[in-house]
Write an enzyme that holds these catalytic residues in place. Structure first.
Site, PDB file in Angstrom:
ATOM      1  N   HIS A 172       0.773  -1.293   0.151  1.00 13.11           N
ATOM      2  CA  HIS A 172       0.104   0.015   0.048  1.00 13.11           C
ATOM      3  C   HIS A 172       0.847   1.303  -0.050  1.00 13.11           C
ATOM      4  O   HIS A 172       0.394   2.231  -0.280  1.00 13.11           O
ATOM      5  CB  HIS A 172      -1.038   0.061   1.184  1.00 13.11           C
ATOM      6  N   ASP A 381       3.389   9.520  -0.915  1.00 13.52           N
ATOM      7  CA  ASP A 381       2.132   8.805  -0.553  1.00 13.52           C
ATOM      8  C   ASP A 381       2.050   7.762  -1.477  1.00 13.52           C
ATOM      9  O   ASP A 381       1.856   7.846  -2.458  1.00 13.52           O
ATOM     10  CB  ASP A 381       0.902   9.669  -0.578  1.00 13.52           C
ATOM     11  N   TYR A 508      26.897 -27.342 -24.476  1.00 11.49           N
ATOM     12  CA  TYR A 508      27.845 -27.107 -23.119  1.00 11.49           C
ATOM     13  C   TYR A 508      27.418 -26.315 -22.166  1.00 11.49           C
ATOM     14  O   TYR A 508      26.859 -26.671 -20.898  1.00 11.49           O
ATOM     15  CB  TYR A 508      29.310 -26.960 -23.524  1.00 11.49           C
ATOM     16  N   ASP A 509      27.551 -24.957 -22.118  1.00 11.30           N
ATOM     17  CA  ASP A 509      27.439 -23.988 -21.342  1.00 11.30           C
ATOM     18  C   ASP A 509      25.948 -23.747 -20.973  1.00 11.30           C
ATOM     19  O   ASP A 509      25.359 -23.606 -21.772  1.00 11.30           O
ATOM     20  CB  ASP A 509      28.015 -22.401 -21.902  1.00 11.30           C
TER      21      ASP A 509
HETATM   22  C1  GDG Z   1      -2.126   3.625   3.131  1.00  8.21           C
HETATM   23  C2  GDG Z   1      -1.047   4.289   2.310  1.00  8.21           C
HETATM   24  C3  GDG Z   1      -2.901   4.451   0.389  1.00  8.21           C
HETATM   25  C4  GDG Z   1      -8.748   9.785   7.457  1.00  8.21           C
HETATM   26  N1  GDG Z   1      -8.958  10.495   8.563  1.00  8.21           N
HETATM   27  C5  GDG Z   1     -10.325  10.365   9.084  1.00  8.21           C
HETATM   28  C6  GDG Z   1     -10.726   9.436   8.307  1.00  8.21           C
HETATM   29  N2  GDG Z   1      -9.658   8.827   7.564  1.00  8.21           N
HETATM   30  C7  GDG Z   1      -9.675   7.895   6.536  1.00  8.21           C
HETATM   31  C8  GDG Z   1      -9.763   8.594   5.073  1.00  8.21           C
HETATM   32  C9  GDG Z   1      -9.232   7.649   4.066  1.00  8.21           C
HETATM   33  C10 GDG Z   1      -8.029   6.954   5.069  1.00  8.21           C
HETATM   34  O1  GDG Z   1      -8.454   7.345   6.204  1.00  8.21           O
HETATM   35  C11 GDG Z   1      -6.802   7.664   4.914  1.00  8.21           C
HETATM   36  O2  GDG Z   1      -6.376   7.403   3.516  1.00  8.21           O
HETATM   37  P1  GDG Z   1      -4.985   6.921   3.217  1.00  8.21           P
HETATM   38  O3  GDG Z   1      -4.821   6.947   1.689  1.00  8.21           O
HETATM   39  O4  GDG Z   1      -3.958   7.655   3.827  1.00  8.21           O
HETATM   40  O5  GDG Z   1      -4.900   5.395   3.731  1.00  8.21           O
HETATM   41  P2  GDG Z   1      -4.121   4.614   4.621  1.00  8.21           P
HETATM   42  O6  GDG Z   1      -4.734   3.486   4.859  1.00  8.21           O
HETATM   43  O7  GDG Z   1      -3.884   5.220   5.924  1.00  8.21           O
HETATM   44  O8  GDG Z   1      -2.701   4.518   3.843  1.00  8.21           O
HETATM   45  C12 GDG Z   1      -1.867   5.086   1.310  1.00  8.21           C
HETATM   46  C13 GDG Z   1      -3.717   3.510   1.455  1.00  8.21           C
HETATM   47  O9  GDG Z   1      -3.007   2.665   2.336  1.00  8.21           O
HETATM   48  C14 GDG Z   1      -4.519   2.548   0.554  1.00  8.21           C
HETATM   49  O10 GDG Z   1      -3.803   1.698  -0.217  1.00  8.21           O
HETATM   50  O11 GDG Z   1      -3.591   5.193  -0.280  1.00  8.21           O
HETATM   51  O12 GDG Z   1      -0.910   5.991   0.430  1.00  8.21           O
HETATM   52  O13 GDG Z   1      -0.083   5.123   3.069  1.00  8.21           O
HETATM   53  O14 GDG Z   1     -10.211   6.630   3.632  1.00  8.21           O
HETATM   54  O15 GDG Z   1     -11.139   8.653   4.835  1.00  8.21           O
HETATM   55  N3  GDG Z   1     -11.700   8.807   8.420  1.00  8.21           N
HETATM   56  C15 GDG Z   1     -12.714   9.246   9.437  1.00  8.21           C
HETATM   57  N4  GDG Z   1     -12.115  10.052  10.142  1.00  8.21           N
HETATM   58  C16 GDG Z   1     -11.101  10.770  10.164  1.00  8.21           C
HETATM   59  O16 GDG Z   1     -10.583  11.702  10.715  1.00  8.21           O
HETATM   60  N5  GDG Z   1     -13.791   8.594   9.526  1.00  8.21           N
END
Ligand code: GDG
Length: 744
Positions: A172, A381, A508-509
């Site tokens: 990820h 990211d 051979y090789d």
């Molecule tokens: C890895 C990788 C890759 C965030 N704050 C709140 C909240 N969130 C939710 C968002 C989103 C997720 O968390 C964050 O997105 P990311 O893309 O950073 O996902 P991660 O799982 O942390 O990170 C990243 C990802 O995996 C997927 O492959 O994109 O690059 O680092 O869904 O909505 N949700 C709520 N309150 C918050 O305050 N409810």
């Protein structure tokens, strides 16, 4: 009917105690929402999945699990397999190796990485615990999908325990360029890459990460790739990109949810007459929060006309605060916010509205809808789902996304305003552009991005990955169909025993001996010499070594045996008990033209060298940087092919070697000539190289043709490795018993 087993560092839920009562809470984060949406859909992907299991570390005790949590799981649509890991070990594995080595390094923060060997030991131990706990539960129909950087050793550990298992892995976070990966101690990076190569399919978010991974495998493990396929330890491993999507419908529909709509309107009312810029991020140095604030401050300074007309709602989510690299950041960011607010605020306006907490989903969705601009500028990211969620939530198609060009999502969301996150002028200009963008343009950009996100949503992401995983298994099966099995071997053994005149044509090789760094080092072993003596001692056998080597070497190493030798792909030969002869009388004047061209490539490609033989001249690149060697070899072939047009010379693209020789002979012509002259009733031909394909094609259906290695070939059968060849030849001469030759 298959069972899908998801394996991630943590289980997708945690346990809260409300008074004395235990409650299960779904975790947030990209993977959990992705898999949850998939579970809730009725689409299953390449396999018909009928059961689901999820394994991960538990955040509750074994007793809690047995007494209280396990019974609550009955209403869930998957079986949870919790793993209980000792706290100190978990700390070194998670805070240590995962988040203080892999996380910073893979996000291009090498100076933050702490290379402590106890971290790596803990990482290895926890990955082993995962493997040991899962192995006894596995069934042959399981589809295993391992997630993320905490479990990079697990695919190989499972493969060792279950060689035929169907294993997928998805990373990820970014996979960094080889220049970053090589900073890590050699043993660690080798283990990590070997670990991943235990999978059948390894997935990444972007094309760049795929290329970085393939290059690292080539450089560190020395394995060759054919586009996105790598043949590793006799198994085909596929590397591909699967950019994770969001639950598009859920976010898009949230715009019509009355409760969310109320919240959205409330936010709008609170900031009436002002444009809203919104960010939500975990507190992490990769998110570029300080640079973002600097960019916003620069914008307010450069464009004072926007003061009082804009607010920046910055929501920061607590994260990993036990790790020192995270602890100071919060204070620095809060100080910066204080500085900006102190500098620009008025009685009725505060530029940055800052919160440090986890938002409930409804509030998050309302903010996505209320925002005029989403400012998402991580320094690195893997993907960034917030950007995609903002786009998906904008049912009215109003709003502008400003996105870091260093987020994986930038490769899909081209219609966003892409910025370099550390360039404060770039960020500031993008803010102005976003705030003044005509509505028609906003809608046009949004519509294009939304279409893409709706097409490849999160369920598509899951099913696409699972479909590809099934396809890799099918491709592996196809390659296996030519693999020489015991029954076929037995048939040929019988034919061998019954034959009155046999002809054994052996390269051979790479066939009778393994490759060495330098050609002169690949001398015949005593085992090989004994075998050849035994084979040629049987008067029914005509043993022919048919090689690209020159006559002198073959004569020196094998000339004492009663066998025939063919040198330089047929340019000269010595029939059994006779003298050496040239196939085509020729001068080697032509080499004067070729040598300087090859010499130029020797100086342009460190580690390459020229081998001059009597009738051919060869440029070897086995010991060079794999990518450079390959690309120089393409250039050389190009140059030579143009030079040699309308001549009697030809260029041969061999195994890590480019050769030039006179046309009019090749191993195929030579092999056929020998077979026609001796008229045997059993013909065996073994080779590993492209030049051996000429023999396989020329000898036709009656010969027993065998290629060493598992690629496309005109030979009837393949054996997996050079190590199989001598045992196979030995076995062939044995009287038929129940003993079997092992092609492993
Ligand atoms: C890895 C990788 C890759 C965030 N704050 C709140 C909240 N969130 C939710 C968002 C989103 C997720 O968390 C964050 O997105 P990311 O893309 O950073 O996902 P991660 O799982 O942390 O990170 C990243 C990802 O995996 C997927 O492959 O994109 O690059 O680092 O869904 O909505 N949700 C709520 N309150 C918050 O305050 N409810």
């Amino acid at each position: 009917m298959a069972r899908l087993i998801i394996i991630s560092n943590r289980l997708p839920f945690s346990v809260d105690r409300d008074g004395g009562q235990v409650k299960i809470r779904q975790s947030s984060g990209g993977l959990v929402s992705a898999i949850k949406s998939y579970f809730e859909s009725d689409i299953t992907g390449g396999q018909s999945i009928t059961e689901r299991m999820w394994m991960g570390v538990a955040d509750f005790s074994k007793d809690d699990w047995n007494n209280e949590v396990s019974p609550l799981m009955e209403k869930y649509d998957f079986t949870a397999v919790p793993l209980f890991i000792d706290k100190p070990l978990y700390k070194d594995y998670y805070n240590g190796f995962s988040n203080s080595v892999l996380w910073p390094l893979f996000h291009y923060f090498p100076s933050v990485a702490e290379y402590q060997s106890n971290y790596f030991d803990a990482y290895t131990q926890v990955n082993l615990q995962f493997a040991d706990a899962l192995a006894p539960l596995l069934r042959p129909d399981d589809v295993i999908w391992i997630h993320d950087y905490q479990l990079m050793l697990l695919p190989e550990l499972l493969r060792l325990r279950q060689p035929d298992a169907m294993i997928g892995f998805f990373l990820h976070i970014p996979f960094p360029s080889y220049e970053i990966l090589r900073l890590m101690p050699t043993e660690w990076k080798m283990s990590l890459l070997r670990g991943l190569m235990g999978a059948d399919l390894v997935g990444f978010h972007t094309y760049d990460y795929v290329q970085h991974f393939i290059q690292s495998v080539r450089m560190v493990l020395g394995a060759d790739n054919y586009f996105h396929n790598i043949q590793y330890h006799n198994r085909l491993v596929k590397i591909d990109l699967f950019p994770i999507g969001v639950d598009y419908k859920k976010f898009n529909r949230s715009a019509y949810d009355p409760e969310i709509l109320d919240l959205r309107n409330e936010v709008k009312r609170n900031f009436e007459g002002k444009k809203i810029i919104f960010s939500v991020d975990r507190l992490d140095y990769t998110k570029g929060l300080m640079d973002r604030l600097n960019g916003f401050e620069y914008f307010l300074t450069q464009y004072p006309e926007w003061q009082e007309k804009v607010v920046f709602i910055l929501n920061v989510v607590p994260s990993r605060d036990e790790i020192p690299a995270y602890a100071d950041r919060k204070r620095n960011i809060e100080e910066k916010i204080g500085t900006i607010n102190g500098k620009f605020s008025s009685i009725s306006w505060q530029p940055v509205i800052y919160r440090f907490n986890h938002l409930p989903f409804n509030e998050l969705a309302a903010l996505y809808q209320a925002a005029d601009v989403a400012l998402i500028t991580p320094l690195r990211d893997g993907m960034n789902l917030v950007a995609k969620e903002f786009v998906a939530s904008n049912a009215t198609q109003r709003g502008v996304l400003i996105l870091s060009e260093l987020a994986g999502a930038a490769s899909e969301l081209n219609e966003a305003l892409l910025v370099n996150p550390t360039d404060i002028k770039d960020v500031s200009n993008a803010i102005v552009k976003a705030l003044t963008m005509p509505l028609a343009e906003q809608k046009q950009r949004m519509a294009l991005m939304q279409k893409r996100l709706a097409d490849y949503d999160v369920v598509k992401w899951v099913t696409d990955f699972l479909d590809q995983l099934v396809n890799v298994k099918k491709d592996q099966e196809k390659l296996k169909t030519k693999l020489l099995d015991d029954r076929t071997m037995e048939q040929y053994q019988r034919k061998y025993q019954q034959a009155a005149r046999r002809c054994l044509l052996l390269d051979y090789d790479g066939t009778l001996v393994p490759f060495a760094r330098l050609p002169q080092d690949a001398m015949p072993s005593s085992e090989l010499k004994e075998l050849l003596a035994k084979l040629s001692g049987d008067e029914k056998n005509h043993v022919v070594i048919i090689s690209g080597r020159e006559a002198n070497t073959l004569e020196k190493w094998l000339g004492y045996l009663p066998i025939s030798l063919v040198a330089e792909h047929g340019a000269s030969f010595k029939m059994k008990h006779e003298n050496w002869q040239q196939s085509v009388p020729m001068s080697d004047q032509w080499k004067e033209e070729i040598r300087p061209v090859m010499q130029k490539f020797v100086s342009r490609c460190v580690g390459s060298f020229i081998e001059e033989k009597t009738n051919t001249i060869a440029w070897h690149y086995r010991n060079t940087h794999p990518d450079l060697g390959f690309s120089r070899s393409r250039e050389l072939i190009n140059n030579l092919t143009q030079m040699l047009q309308n001549t009697l010379l030809q260029v041969i693209d061999g195994n890590k070697v480019v050769e030039v020789r006179m046309s009019g002979f090749d191993k195929g012509i030579m092999a056929l000539k020998i077979v026609n002259e001796t008229n045997p009733d059993f013909v065996l031909c073994i080779g590993d190289d492209t030049t051996d394909e000429d023999m396989f094609k020329a000898l036709g259906p009656d010969a027993f043709t065998l290629k060493v290695s598992n690629g496309p070939t005109a030979a009837h059968y393949t054996v997996l490795s050079q190590l199989n060849v001598l045992p196979l030849l030995n076995e062939l001469t044995q009287p038929l018993t129940s003993a079997s030759y092992a092609n492993t």
